[in-house]
Design an enzyme around this catalytic site. Structure first.
Site, PDB file in Angstrom:
ATOM      1  CG  ASN A   9      -1.733   1.267   1.276  1.00 10.03           C
ATOM      2  OD1 ASN A   9      -1.712   1.937   0.379  1.00 10.03           O
ATOM      3  ND2 ASN A   9      -2.490   1.440   2.402  1.00 10.03           N
ATOM      4  CE  LYS A  11      -0.210   3.072   4.644  1.00  5.66           C
ATOM      5  NZ  LYS A  11      -0.014   3.271   6.115  1.00  5.66           N
ATOM      6  CG  HIS A  95      -5.725   1.992   5.031  1.00 12.61           C
ATOM      7  ND1 HIS A  95      -5.338   3.122   6.107  1.00 12.61           N
ATOM      8  CD2 HIS A  95      -4.775   1.079   5.068  1.00 12.61           C
ATOM      9  CE1 HIS A  95      -4.144   2.481   6.417  1.00 12.61           C
ATOM     10  NE2 HIS A  95      -3.771   1.467   5.833  1.00 12.61           N
ATOM     11  CD  GLU A  97      -2.922   5.533   6.459  1.00 11.98           C
ATOM     12  OE1 GLU A  97      -2.673   5.631   5.366  1.00 11.98           O
ATOM     13  OE2 GLU A  97      -1.915   5.048   7.432  1.00 11.98           O
ATOM     14  CD  GLU A 167      -3.610  -2.249   7.037  1.00  9.89           C
ATOM     15  OE1 GLU A 167      -2.464  -2.526   6.535  1.00  9.89           O
ATOM     16  OE2 GLU A 167      -4.165  -1.158   6.984  1.00  9.89           O
ATOM     17  N   GLY A 173       2.654   2.234  10.968  1.00  7.20           N
ATOM     18  CA  GLY A 173       3.647   3.396  10.687  1.00  7.20           C
ATOM     19  C   GLY A 173       4.349   3.668  12.156  1.00  7.20           C
ATOM     20  CB  SER A 213       5.141  -1.923  12.109  1.00  9.05           C
ATOM     21  OG  SER A 213       5.015  -0.467  12.369  1.00  9.05           O
TER      22      SER A 213
END
Ligand code: 13P
Length: 251
Positions: A9, A11, A95, A97, A167, A173, A213
């Protein structure tokens, strides 16, 4: 046996020239690695050139979002048919985010998922709890709500097209990976829930990726867990060597 699926991904990273360089590197690294499905999830603006560059390769193309309407007055949005035309096969949906910064809800995840399926795209539906939810004892309730609501109304052959990505938001991250035991526990919970929703046979075949991660040094351990069928990789997918090393961990 479920075929492992490793997806990058990217992003909001990689201009067109950078995307082409990265995908050339990935193709060179993974050309001989046929045992897992390999996917790159690229920004909308890179889909066309990356799709061209991937022609004839086993690496598949994913988008990072899709709108649920077929067409119309939705400024700034992209439809499933537009993605199909560019050679997209997978689409990342929901996702964390997008949930955190762009108002994504379980309801919109569900609408996007159904639209993707209707157009012949394979959804990678993301779920996962925040640190506060985990520490507050809400982990399974949150994941269950996201799975049930995000996948409401799916039926029959829909389940064969579906990939789920677990996730944990606190691991994205941050360098804090879930331990293999923590990840396996949630993956097993999701698979059991899929058994209730889709039936045992479908639940046994749906791939559940881990994301958060994932790196070359932890990927193999994570993916050797019985219910972890691959990875959705952010940071480590931005460089061909580390992405390929994670793919090698899936073989
Ligand atoms: P990182 O691998 O950078 O933690 O990102 C994970 C992720 O969000 C993939 O969708």
């Amino acid at each position: 046996m479920r075929k492992r699926i490793v997806a990058g991904n990217w992003k909001m990273n990689k201009t067109r020239a950078e995307a082409l360089a990265l995908v050339a590197g990935i193709k060179a690294e993974v050309a001989a690695l046929g045992a897992a499905e390999i996917v790159v999830g690229v920004p909308f603006t890179d889909l066309d050139v990356v799709g061209q560059a991937l022609k004839g390769s086993a690496v598949q193309l994913a988008a990072q979002n899709v709108h649920w309407a077929e067409k119309g007055a939705f400024t700034g949005e992209i439809s499933a048919a537009m993605l199909k035309e560019l050679g997209v096969t997978y689409v990342i949906i929901g996702h964390s985010e997008r949930r955190q910064y762009f108002g994504e809800t379980d309801e919109t995840v569900n609408k996007r998922t159904k639209a993707a399926l209707a157009a012949g795209l394979k959804p990678i539906v993301c779920v996962g709890e925040t640190l506060a939810e985990r520490e507050g004892g809400q982990m399974t309730a949150v994941v269950e709500r996201q799975v049930r609501a995000g996948l409401a109304g799916l039926q029959g052959a829909d389940w064969d097209q579906l990939v789920i990505a677990y996730e944990p938001v606190w691991a994205i991250g941050t360098g804090k990976t879930a331990t293999t035991a923590q990840a396996q526990e949630v993956h097993a919970f999701i698979r059991q829930l899929l058994g209730v929703l889709a039936g045992a046979a479908a639940a046994a075949t749906i791939r559940i990726q881990y994301g958060g991660s994932m790196k070359p040094d932890n990927a193999k351990d994570l993916m050797s867990q019985p219910d972890i069928d691959g990875g959705l990789i952010g940071g480590a997918s931005l460089e061909a060597k580390s992405f390929a090393d994670i793919v090698r961990g899936a073989l």
